[in-house]
Design a protein around this motif. Structure first.
Motif, PDB file in Angstrom:
ATOM      1  N   VAL A   1      20.570  -0.716  14.477  1.00 55.75           N
ATOM      2  CA  VAL A   1      19.342  -1.263  13.893  1.00 55.75           C
ATOM      3  C   VAL A   1      18.620  -0.184  13.098  1.00 55.75           C
ATOM      4  O   VAL A   1      18.200  -0.409  11.952  1.00 55.75           O
ATOM      5  N   TYR A   2      18.471   0.980  13.674  1.00 50.67           N
ATOM      6  CA  TYR A   2      17.815   2.083  12.963  1.00 50.67           C
ATOM      7  C   TYR A   2      18.551   2.402  11.662  1.00 50.67           C
ATOM      8  O   TYR A   2      17.927   2.637  10.622  1.00 50.67           O
ATOM      9  N   ASP A   3      19.881   2.415  11.712  1.00 49.62           N
ATOM     10  CA  ASP A   3      20.670   2.722  10.527  1.00 49.62           C
ATOM     11  C   ASP A   3      20.512   1.629   9.462  1.00 49.62           C
ATOM     12  O   ASP A   3      20.340   1.930   8.280  1.00 49.62           O
ATOM     13  N   LEU A   4      20.571   0.369   9.864  1.00 49.46           N
ATOM     14  CA  LEU A   4      20.398  -0.744   8.926  1.00 49.46           C
ATOM     15  C   LEU A   4      19.054  -0.653   8.210  1.00 49.46           C
ATOM     16  O   LEU A   4      18.978  -0.769   6.981  1.00 49.46           O
ATOM     17  N   VAL A   5      17.991  -0.427   8.971  1.00 47.69           N
ATOM     18  CA  VAL A   5      16.655  -0.368   8.392  1.00 47.69           C
ATOM     19  C   VAL A   5      16.537   0.812   7.435  1.00 47.69           C
ATOM     20  O   VAL A   5      16.028   0.675   6.315  1.00 47.69           O
ATOM     21  N   LYS A   6      17.034   1.964   7.842  1.00 47.51           N
ATOM     22  CA  LYS A   6      16.932   3.160   6.989  1.00 47.51           C
ATOM     23  C   LYS A   6      17.783   3.025   5.719  1.00 47.51           C
ATOM     24  O   LYS A   6      17.334   3.348   4.618  1.00 47.51           O
ATOM     25  N   ARG A   7      19.016   2.527   5.861  1.00 49.75           N
ATOM     26  CA  ARG A   7      19.884   2.351   4.693  1.00 49.75           C
ATOM     27  C   ARG A   7      19.287   1.350   3.711  1.00 49.75           C
ATOM     28  O   ARG A   7      19.365   1.533   2.491  1.00 49.75           O
ATOM     29  N   SER A   8      18.683   0.289   4.225  1.00 46.12           N
ATOM     30  CA  SER A   8      18.104  -0.743   3.364  1.00 46.12           C
ATOM     31  C   SER A   8      16.914  -0.231   2.572  1.00 46.12           C
ATOM     32  O   SER A   8      16.597  -0.767   1.512  1.00 46.12           O
ATOM     33  N   ALA A   9      16.265   0.798   3.081  1.00 47.25           N
ATOM     34  CA  ALA A   9      15.104   1.365   2.383  1.00 47.25           C
ATOM     35  C   ALA A   9      15.518   2.221   1.186  1.00 47.25           C
ATOM     36  O   ALA A   9      14.723   2.420   0.266  1.00 47.25           O
TER      37      ALA A   9
ATOM     38  N   LEU B   1       0.810  -1.217   0.000  1.00 48.68           N
ATOM     39  CA  LEU B   1       0.000   0.000   0.000  1.00 48.68           C
ATOM     40  C   LEU B   1       0.845   1.270   0.000  1.00 48.68           C
ATOM     41  O   LEU B   1       0.561   2.214  -0.735  1.00 48.68           O
ATOM     42  N   TYR B   2       1.899   1.295   0.827  1.00 50.97           N
ATOM     43  CA  TYR B   2       2.654   2.534   1.036  1.00 50.97           C
ATOM     44  C   TYR B   2       4.075   2.537   0.457  1.00 50.97           C
ATOM     45  O   TYR B   2       4.739   3.579   0.475  1.00 50.97           O
ATOM     46  N   GLY B   3       4.563   1.379   0.022  1.00 46.70           N
ATOM     47  CA  GLY B   3       5.923   1.312  -0.496  1.00 46.70           C
ATOM     48  C   GLY B   3       6.983   1.247   0.593  1.00 46.70           C
ATOM     49  O   GLY B   3       8.160   1.472   0.321  1.00 46.70           O
ATOM     50  N   SER B   4       6.592   0.955   1.805  1.00 43.43           N
ATOM     51  CA  SER B   4       7.549   0.870   2.912  1.00 43.43           C
ATOM     52  C   SER B   4       8.368  -0.412   2.800  1.00 43.43           C
ATOM     53  O   SER B   4       8.012  -1.341   2.098  1.00 43.43           O
ATOM     54  N   GLY B   5       9.482  -0.438   3.522  1.00 47.48           N
ATOM     55  CA  GLY B   5      10.270  -1.654   3.593  1.00 47.48           C
ATOM     56  C   GLY B   5      11.669  -1.441   3.064  1.00 47.48           C
ATOM     57  O   GLY B   5      12.032  -0.339   2.687  1.00 47.48           O
ATOM     58  N   PRO B   6      12.424  -2.533   3.045  1.00 48.68           N
ATOM     59  CA  PRO B   6      12.077  -3.895   3.406  1.00 48.68           C
ATOM     60  C   PRO B   6      11.897  -4.039   4.920  1.00 48.68           C
ATOM     61  O   PRO B   6      12.221  -3.117   5.670  1.00 48.68           O
TER      62      PRO B   6
END
Length: 173
Positions: free
Chosen positions: A151-159, A26-31
C-alpha cells in the motif's frame, strides 16, 4: 534507542474526499486512494471489544503519507476520544516497527496506554497508543508486512508525476 521515522500523518475529518481534495489543492498532495468501510477481523477499544467502521483516504505528500479518516458508526473510539463533538484535525502519526507487540509494551512502559488494537486480517494488526497528553496526537504502530508495504509503495509510486487530475481513486483491502 528507538529511531522509527514518521511514515504517515493522519487527520480525522467528516468527509475524506472533501479533505483529500482540499489538501491536494493547497499542497499538491495525492492522488488519494479511498477505502470504504474498512473491514476489521478484530477490534479492541481501550482493552475491551469495540466496533469501528471507518473510511480512509491515503495520499502522498513528499516523503510522508497523508491519511484522512472518517468514522461511519457512532461507537466510542480513539477518534471520538479526541473529537467528541464532530471536530476534525490531526489525529495520529504512524510508525512502522519490527514487532508491534514489543513496541506496544515499550509505549505502555513509558506510560502510554493502548487506545485501539485492530486487525484488517488475522495477524495484520495496528495499534493506536494514547500519546495525546504528551504530544497532542495518538501514535499508530504497525509491522512491515508485504500487504502494508505494498500500500505504501502504491501510494508513493502514484504520486510520482501526479498532475492533479483524478485525485480520488477507489481502493479496497
Amino acid at each position: 534507542m528507538r529511531r522509527d521515522p514518521i511514515r504517515q500523518v493522519a487527520y480525522f475529518v467528516p468527509d475524506v474526499r472533501v479533505a483529500a481534495r482540499a489538501h491536494s489543492a493547497l499542497y499538491g498532495s495525492g492522488p488519494y486512494f479511498v477505502a470504504e468501510h474498512i473491514p476489521l477481523t478484530l477490534c479492541r477499544y481501550r482493552g475491551q471489544p469495540g466496533k469501528l467502521d471507518h473510511t480512509s483516504a491515503y495520499g502522498q505528500w513528499g516523503e510522508v503519507m497523508i491519511e484522512f479518516v472518517q468514522q461511519n458508526n457512532p461507537e466510542p473510539s480513539v477518534f471520538f476520544d479526541m473529537y467528541p463533538n464532530g471536530g476534525s484535525g490531526i489525529h495520529h502519526i504512524a510508525l512502522i516497527v519490527d514487532d508491534i507487540h514489543a513496541a506496544m509494551r515499550h509505549f505502555e512502559a513509558q506510560g502510554f496506554a493502548e487506545g485501539l488494537y485492530a486487525e484488517v486480517m488475522p495477524g495484520a494488526g495496528f495499534a493506536m497508543m494514547d500519546t495525546v497528553k504528551a504530544y497532542g496526537h495518538f501514535t499508530e504502530l504497525y509491522e512491515p508486512t508485504p500487504p502494508l508495504l505494498g500500500v505504501y509503495d502504491l501510494v508513493k509510486r502514484s504520486a510520482q508525476g501526479f498532475d492533479g487530475t483524478d485525485i480520488i481513486r477507489p481502493f479496497a483491502f
